[in-house]
Design an enzyme around this catalytic site. Structure first.
Site, PDB file in Angstrom:
ATOM      1  N   GLU A 168       6.892  -3.459  10.180  1.00 23.21           N
ATOM      2  CA  GLU A 168       7.309  -2.056   9.965  1.00 23.21           C
ATOM      3  C   GLU A 168       7.707  -1.383  11.282  1.00 23.21           C
ATOM      4  O   GLU A 168       7.405  -1.893  12.370  1.00 23.21           O
ATOM      5  CB  GLU A 168       6.186  -1.271   9.290  1.00 23.21           C
ATOM      6  CG  GLU A 168       4.886  -1.273  10.085  1.00 23.21           C
ATOM      7  CD  GLU A 168       4.055  -0.021   9.895  1.00 23.21           C
ATOM      8  OE1 GLU A 168       4.616   1.089   9.907  1.00 23.21           O
ATOM      9  OE2 GLU A 168       2.828  -0.152   9.762  1.00 23.21           O
ATOM     10  N   LYS A 203       9.839   9.867   9.946  1.00 25.37           N
ATOM     11  CA  LYS A 203       8.912   8.907   9.335  1.00 25.37           C
ATOM     12  C   LYS A 203       9.317   8.791   7.866  1.00 25.37           C
ATOM     13  O   LYS A 203       9.280   9.781   7.130  1.00 25.37           O
ATOM     14  CB  LYS A 203       7.481   9.445   9.487  1.00 25.37           C
ATOM     15  CG  LYS A 203       6.420   8.620   8.788  1.00 25.37           C
ATOM     16  CD  LYS A 203       5.039   9.205   9.084  1.00 25.37           C
ATOM     17  CE  LYS A 203       4.009   8.744   8.083  1.00 25.37           C
ATOM     18  NZ  LYS A 203       2.702   9.380   8.279  1.00 25.37           N
ATOM     19  N   VAL A 209       4.563   1.571   5.740  1.00 25.19           N
ATOM     20  CA  VAL A 209       4.201   0.395   4.934  1.00 25.19           C
ATOM     21  C   VAL A 209       4.925   0.456   3.590  1.00 25.19           C
ATOM     22  O   VAL A 209       5.533  -0.522   3.145  1.00 25.19           O
ATOM     23  CB  VAL A 209       2.667   0.317   4.750  1.00 25.19           C
ATOM     24  CG1 VAL A 209       2.295  -0.703   3.674  1.00 25.19           C
ATOM     25  CG2 VAL A 209       1.991  -0.039   6.078  1.00 25.19           C
ATOM     26  N   ASP A 216      -4.562  14.331  -0.250  1.00 25.94           N
ATOM     27  CA  ASP A 216      -3.832  13.475   0.689  1.00 25.94           C
ATOM     28  C   ASP A 216      -4.147  11.998   0.432  1.00 25.94           C
ATOM     29  O   ASP A 216      -5.161  11.471   0.885  1.00 25.94           O
ATOM     30  CB  ASP A 216      -4.151  13.870   2.137  1.00 25.94           C
ATOM     31  CG  ASP A 216      -3.213  13.182   3.126  1.00 25.94           C
ATOM     32  OD1 ASP A 216      -2.483  12.260   2.723  1.00 25.94           O
ATOM     33  OD2 ASP A 216      -3.204  13.582   4.304  1.00 25.94           O
ATOM     34  N   SER A 257      -2.087   8.323   0.624  1.00 24.41           N
ATOM     35  CA  SER A 257      -0.837   7.735   1.127  1.00 24.41           C
ATOM     36  C   SER A 257      -0.022   7.077   0.020  1.00 24.41           C
ATOM     37  O   SER A 257      -0.572   6.418  -0.872  1.00 24.41           O
ATOM     38  CB  SER A 257      -1.162   6.688   2.195  1.00 24.41           C
ATOM     39  OG  SER A 257       0.024   6.037   2.591  1.00 24.41           O
ATOM     40  N   ALA A 258       1.291   7.231   0.125  1.00 27.77           N
ATOM     41  CA  ALA A 258       2.217   6.551  -0.802  1.00 27.77           C
ATOM     42  C   ALA A 258       2.120   5.028  -0.658  1.00 27.77           C
ATOM     43  O   ALA A 258       2.582   4.298  -1.539  1.00 27.77           O
ATOM     44  CB  ALA A 258       3.643   7.022  -0.542  1.00 27.77           C
ATOM     45  N   ASP A 259       1.500   4.562   0.434  1.00 28.25           N
ATOM     46  CA  ASP A 259       1.330   3.103   0.606  1.00 28.25           C
ATOM     47  C   ASP A 259       0.551   2.500  -0.567  1.00 28.25           C
ATOM     48  O   ASP A 259       0.827   1.382  -1.003  1.00 28.25           O
ATOM     49  CB  ASP A 259       0.549   2.789   1.895  1.00 28.25           C
ATOM     50  CG  ASP A 259       1.319   3.123   3.164  1.00 28.25           C
ATOM     51  OD1 ASP A 259       2.525   3.445   3.075  1.00 28.25           O
ATOM     52  OD2 ASP A 259       0.709   3.055   4.247  1.00 28.25           O
ATOM     53  N   LYS A 263      -8.314   2.087   8.224  1.00 26.07           N
ATOM     54  CA  LYS A 263      -9.167   2.511   9.338  1.00 26.07           C
ATOM     55  C   LYS A 263     -10.051   3.675   8.948  1.00 26.07           C
ATOM     56  O   LYS A 263      -9.824   4.337   7.952  1.00 26.07           O
ATOM     57  CB  LYS A 263      -8.349   2.783  10.587  1.00 26.07           C
ATOM     58  CG  LYS A 263      -7.568   4.050  10.601  1.00 26.07           C
ATOM     59  CD  LYS A 263      -7.074   4.311  11.996  1.00 26.07           C
ATOM     60  CE  LYS A 263      -6.150   3.241  12.519  1.00 26.07           C
ATOM     61  NZ  LYS A 263      -4.927   3.114  11.721  1.00 26.07           N
TER      62      LYS A 263
HETATM   63  N1  PSU Z   1      -2.149   2.967  10.228  1.00 34.79           N
HETATM   64  C1  PSU Z   1      -2.120   2.494  11.490  1.00 34.79           C
HETATM   65  N2  PSU Z   1      -0.995   2.580  12.226  1.00 34.79           N
HETATM   66  C2  PSU Z   1       0.125   3.132  11.709  1.00 34.79           C
HETATM   67  C3  PSU Z   1       0.102   3.605  10.350  1.00 34.79           C
HETATM   68  C4  PSU Z   1      -1.056   3.494   9.654  1.00 34.79           C
HETATM   69  O1  PSU Z   1      -3.110   1.993  11.971  1.00 34.79           O
HETATM   70  O2  PSU Z   1       1.133   3.216  12.415  1.00 34.79           O
HETATM   71  C5  PSU Z   1       1.360   4.118   9.726  1.00 34.79           C
HETATM   72  C6  PSU Z   1       1.937   3.093   8.759  1.00 34.79           C
HETATM   73  O3  PSU Z   1       3.339   3.082   8.876  1.00 34.79           O
HETATM   74  C7  PSU Z   1       1.524   3.624   7.399  1.00 34.79           C
HETATM   75  C8  PSU Z   1       1.596   5.109   7.642  1.00 34.79           C
HETATM   76  O4  PSU Z   1       2.364   3.210   6.343  1.00 34.79           O
HETATM   77  O5  PSU Z   1       1.093   5.286   8.960  1.00 34.79           O
HETATM   78  C9  PSU Z   1       0.805   5.893   6.647  1.00 34.79           C
HETATM   79  O6  PSU Z   1       1.122   7.229   6.751  1.00 34.79           O
HETATM   80  P1  PSU Z   1       0.616   8.246   5.612  1.00 34.79           P
HETATM   81  O7  PSU Z   1      -0.872   8.243   5.736  1.00 34.79           O
HETATM   82  O8  PSU Z   1       1.262   9.548   5.989  1.00 34.79           O
HETATM   83  O9  PSU Z   1       1.133   7.701   4.316  1.00 34.79           O
HETATM   84 MN    MN Z   2      -0.640  11.542   3.684  1.00 35.42          MN
END
Ligand code: PSU
Ligand code: MN
Length: 311
Positions: A31, A93, A113, A145, A147-149, A166
């Site tokens: 990514e 992003k 991701v 909140d 994540s869309a992941d 994490k």
């Molecule tokens: N976790 C990490 N390093 C990162 C990310 C997550 O340890 O760089 C990044 C990844 O690209 C992940 C994104 O898909 O943050 C998630 O962001 P959000 O929580 O806004 O969906």
């Molecule tokens: Mn988020």
């Protein structure tokens, strides 16, 4: 996968990656949000090159994914990596919701991701290595909140190798969400969920695998049976590089308190917390982050090779 015409219209695959895909050789997706938003310059660029090197060393072809001038890029030039690394958080992003906007308006974007999984599937890449995924955030019962992941893991046929969600996240809620969505959570050589900076946590994974071969075989069975979706493969950070949970927890609590004071929300949450943890650990968390990503790249290459043999 997208059909040939649409690939031509929207995607640019590097020569190296195209050859590997055409010849049925193993490819590992990487990514780009981790480059622009996850690490500071110049370590972010150096780490991206190291990731490519480690994937190659382990017998697969690396494919860093990003969006450049509205083109979905699979396999970046060094200049493109440098651009994403130097621009950092000025680069958009891009998660699932943002892809069409960035493409339609010919903009640049670093893929998360979720969006890296989407573009991998479009071109037929099954294995993707990263550091950490997004998940259910602490306090999500109030902020929503999530994540869309996680949603992407529920529906897109790509296996993601990470070092565990994490501790900035709510680990048990993230596991519950994945279970509801039918996403298998694997521990590599462990029954306990690795927690990114720490090699272990108090939570159990769904299934343990000790070798790339048996894991690749399970992936083949899953997708042959038409069980759509990804798999979250959690590969613990090597013990010699880990930061103990007690140490990192205190740092994370400070970072979360500061985030709440500043009123940071939405897309900014993850990049803010990552940068804050690096600052509070005086760079120690960044070194751990780099080590675990490289460890995941090596294992992902092995899984990609095994998956090709299992066909
Ligand atoms: N976790 C990490 N390093 C990162 C990310 C997550 O340890 O760089 C990044 C990844 O690209 C992940 C994104 O898909 O943050 C998630 O962001 P959000 O929580 O806004 O969906
Ligand atoms: Mn988020």
């Amino acid at each position: 996968m997208l059909n040939k015409e649409l690939i031509k219209k929207y995607v640019s695959i590097s020569k190296e990656v195209k050859e590997a895909l055409d010849q049925g050789k193993p490819v590992v997706a990487l990514e780009s949000t981790i480059i622009s938003h996850g690490m500071p310059y110049p370590k972010n660029a150096q780490t991206a090159y190291e990731c490519e090197r480690v994937v190659r060393e382990n017998g697969a072809t690396p494919a860093i994914i990003a969006i450049i001038n509205g083109v979905l890029k699979v396999g970046l030039t060094d200049e493109e990596v440098d651009y994403l690394a130097k621009e950092g958080r000025k680069v958009a992003k891009v998660s699932r919701r943002d892809i069409a906007h960035i493409v339609a308006n010919k903009l640049n974007g670093a893929t998360t991701v979720a969006s890296t999984m989407i573009i991998s599937e479009m071109v037929g890449i099954k294995i993707f290595a990263t550091g950490g995924i997004g998940g259910v955030h602490r306090g999500a019962e109030a902020t929503f909140d999530i994540s869309a992941d996680l949603e992407e893991l529920a529906k897109t046929n790509v296996a993601v190798i990470c070092a565990g969600p994490k501790a900035i996240l709510d680990l048990p809620k993230t596991l519950e969400y994945l279970e509801t969505k039918g996403v298998d959570v694997i521990g590599v050589g462990t029954n306990k969920l690795p927690a990114f900076y720490s090699s272990t946590s108090n939570y159990n994974v769904a299934h343990r695998y000790d070798e790339a071969e048996s894991l690749a075989h399970m992936l083949s069975v899953k997708w042959e049976l038409g069980l759509n979706g990804g798999v979250l493969i959690n590969n613990p950070i090597p013990k010699e590089y880990e930061i103990k949970a007690e140490v990192i927890d205190e740092v994370i609590n400070k970072a979360l308190a500061e985030m709440n004071d500043l009123g940071i929300k939405g897309q900014e949450v993850t990049p803010f917390l990552l940068a804050k943890v690096v600052e509070l650990t005086k760079g120690a968390s960044l070194e751990a982050n780099i080590k675990l990503v490289l460890n995941n790249c090596a294992f992902a290459a092995k899984v990609a090779r095994a998956l090709n043999k299992d066909k």
